[in-house]
Design an enzyme around this catalytic site. Structure first.
Site, short mmCIF file in Angstrom:
data_model
loop_
_atom_site.label_atom_id
_atom_site.label_comp_id
_atom_site.label_asym_id
_atom_site.label_seq_id
_atom_site.Cartn_x
_atom_site.Cartn_y
_atom_site.Cartn_z
N ASP A 34 -7.79 -5.52 -0.12
CA ASP A 34 -8.49 -6.26 -1.23
C ASP A 34 -8.17 -7.77 -1.39
O ASP A 34 -8.74 -8.50 -1.85
CB ASP A 34 -7.59 -5.48 -2.51
CG ASP A 34 -8.32 -4.26 -2.94
OD1 ASP A 34 -9.38 -4.02 -2.56
OD2 ASP A 34 -7.50 -3.49 -3.13
N HIS A 53 0.75 -1.17 -0.06
CA HIS A 53 0.03 0.03 0.10
C HIS A 53 0.80 1.36 -0.04
O HIS A 53 1.99 1.31 0.79
CB HIS A 53 -0.96 -0.02 1.21
CG HIS A 53 -2.02 0.97 1.07
ND1 HIS A 53 -1.97 2.37 1.46
CD2 HIS A 53 -3.50 0.65 0.68
CE1 HIS A 53 -3.34 2.75 1.27
NE2 HIS A 53 -4.00 1.82 0.75
C1 LIG Z 1 -0.29 -0.43 -3.79
C2 LIG Z 1 0.76 -0.31 -4.27
C3 LIG Z 1 0.71 0.38 -5.76
C4 LIG Z 1 1.73 0.60 -3.51
O1 LIG Z 1 3.15 1.05 -4.37
P1 LIG Z 1 4.14 2.10 -3.81
O2 LIG Z 1 3.65 2.44 -2.32
O3 LIG Z 1 4.30 2.98 -4.85
O4 LIG Z 1 5.30 1.07 -3.74
P2 LIG Z 1 6.05 0.53 -4.79
O5 LIG Z 1 5.50 0.01 -5.95
O6 LIG Z 1 7.04 1.57 -5.32
O7 LIG Z 1 7.10 -0.61 -4.23
C5 LIG Z 1 7.97 -0.68 -3.25
C6 LIG Z 1 8.66 -2.01 -3.09
O8 LIG Z 1 7.91 -2.98 -2.77
C7 LIG Z 1 7.56 -3.80 -3.76
N1 LIG Z 1 6.18 -4.23 -3.83
C8 LIG Z 1 5.18 -3.35 -3.43
N2 LIG Z 1 3.99 -4.03 -3.42
C9 LIG Z 1 4.32 -5.26 -4.02
C10 LIG Z 1 3.53 -6.36 -4.25
N3 LIG Z 1 2.34 -6.21 -4.05
N4 LIG Z 1 4.10 -7.47 -4.79
C11 LIG Z 1 5.51 -7.47 -4.58
N5 LIG Z 1 6.30 -6.46 -4.56
C12 LIG Z 1 5.74 -5.28 -4.04
C13 LIG Z 1 8.02 -3.29 -4.87
O9 LIG Z 1 8.44 -4.20 -6.08
C14 LIG Z 1 9.22 -2.33 -4.61
O10 LIG Z 1 10.41 -3.41 -4.43
P3 LIG Z 1 11.81 -2.97 -4.85
O11 LIG Z 1 12.01 -1.67 -4.09
O12 LIG Z 1 12.62 -4.03 -4.74
O13 LIG Z 1 11.66 -2.67 -6.49
C15 LIG Z 1 1.75 -1.54 -4.47
O14 LIG Z 1 1.97 -2.15 -3.40
C16 LIG Z 1 1.19 -2.44 -5.49
O15 LIG Z 1 1.04 -2.18 -6.67
N6 LIG Z 1 0.25 -3.60 -4.91
C17 LIG Z 1 -0.51 -4.48 -5.75
C18 LIG Z 1 -1.78 -3.83 -6.05
C19 LIG Z 1 -2.82 -3.66 -4.97
O16 LIG Z 1 -2.96 -4.66 -4.16
N7 LIG Z 1 -3.32 -2.65 -4.88
C20 LIG Z 1 -4.33 -2.21 -4.11
C21 LIG Z 1 -4.06 -1.32 -3.08
S1 LIG Z 1 -5.36 -1.01 -1.92
#
Ligand SMILES: CC(C)(COP(=O)(O)OP(=O)(O)OC[C@H]1O[C@@H](n2cnc3c(N)ncnc32)[C@H](O)[C@@H]1OP(=O)(O)O)[C@@H](O)C(=O)NCCC(=O)NCCS
Length: 381
Positions: free
Chosen positions: A318, A267
């Site tokens: 979710d 998140h």
């Molecule tokens: C929600 C989300 C977009 C938040 O992203 P964010 O705060 O921008 O974090 P980032 O995407 O920059 O991720 C940071 C690190 O954690 C990892 N990470 C974050 N969420 C992850 C996931 N669901 N699965 C695997 N790795 C994940 C990223 O790959 C990244 O790793 P790295 O530094 O080795 O490259 C992201 O966690 C995600 O895409 N989750 C899956 C979709 C989801 O469930 N969305 C609903 C949210 S309520």
């Protein structure tokens, strides 16, 4: 786009304060979400979705008499005009369910008895409109699904609250009490979440002194995207692919090795777990036990353990919502529309708050294109 960084510019507006609100608050360090000061865990486990909606729209928890009156008003407002069903039928085959919801609320706007509202900032009128928007959401979501699948919509049943009425109009029969409880809790947990993309978009729309229905349509369009509302559907698609507890550990280790995003985990705000997932996991597992199907909960346990160990990343709301809804027999394409059914309460609360103290939302931008170019007549280009 340029890779230049600018002072005072944050891509995606991350960390930028977009407004002041008293609707909800996230306390990141404690993974806590409060609606108007009340922990959502308490609201979901001890209250009802209607109490929560009352709290969001009216600013305080209702007394029993106030809640009874609120439920009676919702009951009286649940049915949708036949013209809204006609609009759903006019949607092309294969129309995305969220686009059908936009169509329905656009048509519904003109049938609101206070459509000709003189002052768009009138608080009382906006609350009454919000209650109608909320009351009709289960009929709209189920009618859209049934029409898309060649079935006639089922009329709402008097006396059933939001979760129970939704399940009734979806399946054609009332469900057991625990099934209704799980649905009710999920609606409470999905009702509101500060300045997320769809809520902010809704506030931008109403801040032009447009109307609250336009704000809702904006919210639905914004929630449609997979980076926002679509994650619960994708989480279930992933769980189906995993298929069995025996396969779970190898599947997730392989997915992480190939840098796949695991849907339903992580998140932007919560870094030590999404508090909303805790209670929903509890009830999702209990519904599994009651239905004699603990497979999804077992798969979830394994995936959560590996994600914690390998990435220190926790499930978000979710993840349990996905397998809870699956266990309730809800079609996957309805998971995001259910989110709408809950979130109309939060969007409306924000729209009303915005209009109570309105200022046009109009940020600045940095221009990176050419300047001072000489205009060349079309025949000379
Ligand atoms: C929600 C989300 C977009 C938040 O992203 P964010 O705060 O921008 O974090 P980032 O995407 O920059 O991720 C940071 C690190 O954690 C990892 N990470 C974050 N969420 C992850 C996931 N669901 N699965 C695997 N790795 C994940 C990223 O790959 C990244 O790793 P790295 O530094 O080795 O490259 C992201 O966690 C995600 O895409 N989750 C899956 C979709 C989801 O469930 N969305 C609903 C949210 S309520």
């Amino acid at each position: 786009m340029s890779a230049t960084t600018y002072e005072n510019y944050s891509p995606g507006l991350q960390g930028v304060i977009g407004g002041i609100t008293s609707v909800s608050k996230i306390t990141v360090e404690e993974s806590r979400l409060e609606y108007r000061g009340y922990n959502v865990h308490d609201l979901a486990s001890k209250g009802s979705f209607e109490e929560t909606a009352y709290l969001l729209l009216k600013g305080k928890l209702p007394t029993q008499a106030e809640l009874d009156e609120f439920n009676a008003t919702l009951d009286a407002e649940r049915a949708i005009p036949s013209q809204v069903v006609d609009a759903l039928r006019a949607c092309a085959p294969g129309t995305h369910p969220m686009d059908m919801l936009k169509a329905a609320y656009s048509v519904l706007a003109g049938y609101d008895p206070e459509y000709d509202q003189e002052d768009p900032t009138d608080h009382e009128v906006n609350v009454r409109k919000a209650i109608r928007i909320l009351a009709k959401a289960p009929a709209i979501v189920t009618a859209a699904y049934r029409v898309a699948n060649g079935k006639d919509p089922i009329a709402p049943k008097s006396g059933l609250r939001t979760a129970a009425n939704f399940l009734y109009m979806l399946h054609g029969e009332e469900q057991d009490e625990y099934t209704e409880l799980v649905m009710d809790a999920s609606l409470t947990l999905y009702a509101e979440h500060t300045f997320n993309a769809s809520t902010f978009a809704c506030r931008v729309t109403v801040a032009t002194l447009s109307d609250i229905y336009s704000g809702i349509v904006t919210g639905i369009g914004t929630l449609k995207g997979p980076l926002h509302g679509g994650a619960n559907e994708e989480a279930m698609a992933m769980l189906l692919e995993v298929g069995s507890p025996e396969n779970a550990e190898a599947w997730i280790r392989d997915a992480l090795a190939t840098k796949k995003k695991i849907m339903g985990f992580g998140h932007r705000e919560y870094k030590v777990g999404d508090g909303r997932a805790i209670y929903l996991t509890e009830v999702a597992k209990e519904i599994g036990r009651r239905k004699g199907n603990t497979k999804w909960g077992d798969i979830a346990d394994i995936m959560e353990k590996v994600m914690r160990e390998e990435k220190n990343i926790y499930p978000n709301v979710d993840f349990p919502a996905a397998y809870a809804y699956y266990l309730l027999g809800i079609p996957i394409e309805l998971y995001t529309p259910i989110f709408v059914m809950a979130r109309v309460s939060g969007w409306s609360a924000h729209a009303i708050e915005q209009l109570d103290n309105n200022r046009l939302i109009r940020p600045s931008c940095i221009y990176e294109g050419d300047l001072d170019k000489a205009y060349v007549e079309i025949q000379n280009r």
